[in-house]
Design a protein around this motif. Sequence first.
Motif: not given
Length: 393
Positions: A32-40, A64-78
């Motif tokens: 599971x990858x969560x992509x968001x433009x803001x780090x917060x 927030x997602x540390x240890x949950x298995x969700x990978x957080x990527x800080x990036x803008x979807x284009x």
Amino acid sequence: MKHRIVVLGAGYAGANAAGRLARRLHRDDVEITLVNGDAEFVERVRLHQLAGGQDLKPRPLRDLYAGTGVQVRTARVTAVDVEAKTVDLGGQTLAYDTLVYALGSVIADHGVPGAAEHTHNVAGKQAALRLRARLSELTPGATVLVVGGGLTGIEAATEIAEARPGLKVAIAARGRVGDWLSDKAQRHLRGALDRLGITVHDHAAITRVDADGALTGTGAKIPARVTVWTAGFTVHPIAAATTLQVSDTGRIIVDAGMRSVSHPDVYAVGDAALAQGAGGRPLRMSCASANPMAWLAADVIAARLTGRTVPQTTIGYSVQCISLGRRDGIIQRVTPDDQVTSTVITGRTAARLKEMICASAAWSVSHPTMMMPSRRRHLTATDTAATPLPTRA
């Protein structure tokens, strides 16, 4: 190979969907990858408070997602390619098997001349901070005009008036400010606006905005040192640029399980989705819609991937909540299909209830895998080609 689930956007809808998927599915089988433009994570329902001068608690997504298995990527979807099943992140490509589209909405100026150049808004964190800085520069007696008589406009106007009593605050609406509320709620609202010294301009459609105020459809000028635009939201144009079936406003059309009616491996939640709720009425853009949409989409995805019965739930409403500064508010009881009733709670009690609701919404995001089942389920044969649930007539 693990099943790749990509969630675009970490507002209330995307953040809750990612956390609920992590609760439902075994991490050995999914990525599971969560992509968001803001780090917060940003509490959008509190941005009028941020603009008024109140600091909000920082909530870094990686924490927030540390240890949950969700990978957080800080990036803008284009861009999104729903045929190739890829997401473009400004030059980098991310592939998915299941996509949850939750990119939310942005401010809409409806083509009003000068609105883009001469207004502030509270649609995003940085925009709210810019407004906050501008308000702090104003001298006593300066006028702030809030354009829009809906929930966001009411909350912004009352928050600014209470937080900065030296300023003169006005609000302008195409119809009547708060005209959808019940009679009792409207009476309380008018009393609150009067108590806070807010000048109300009803039936004042804004046709132009300048550096020193706004012009109405009748040619009247409403002077203002600062104009705050809250007269509508629109979705990001990314979905409309794909082959997804979208509405005339660019929202992804989904079935009763939040699944795209044209692409069964894509789900859409929150403001980005056009979904039917109770009574066949479209769900409105709001936190009250985003959370249950996210929960339902995550449960439907998990059910299909694990071979379990797909839940069928009709999303409905119970209340509309409006803050009128920090010590006053309105809790308007509504029917499941969002029609107002005569039941209303006002005053400090309403303010406390609104605060509890906002705090609980943030808590659910800040604790994405609380109440985790003792056994998250393994995947069976995937169901990406299955027929979507029917849309409700």
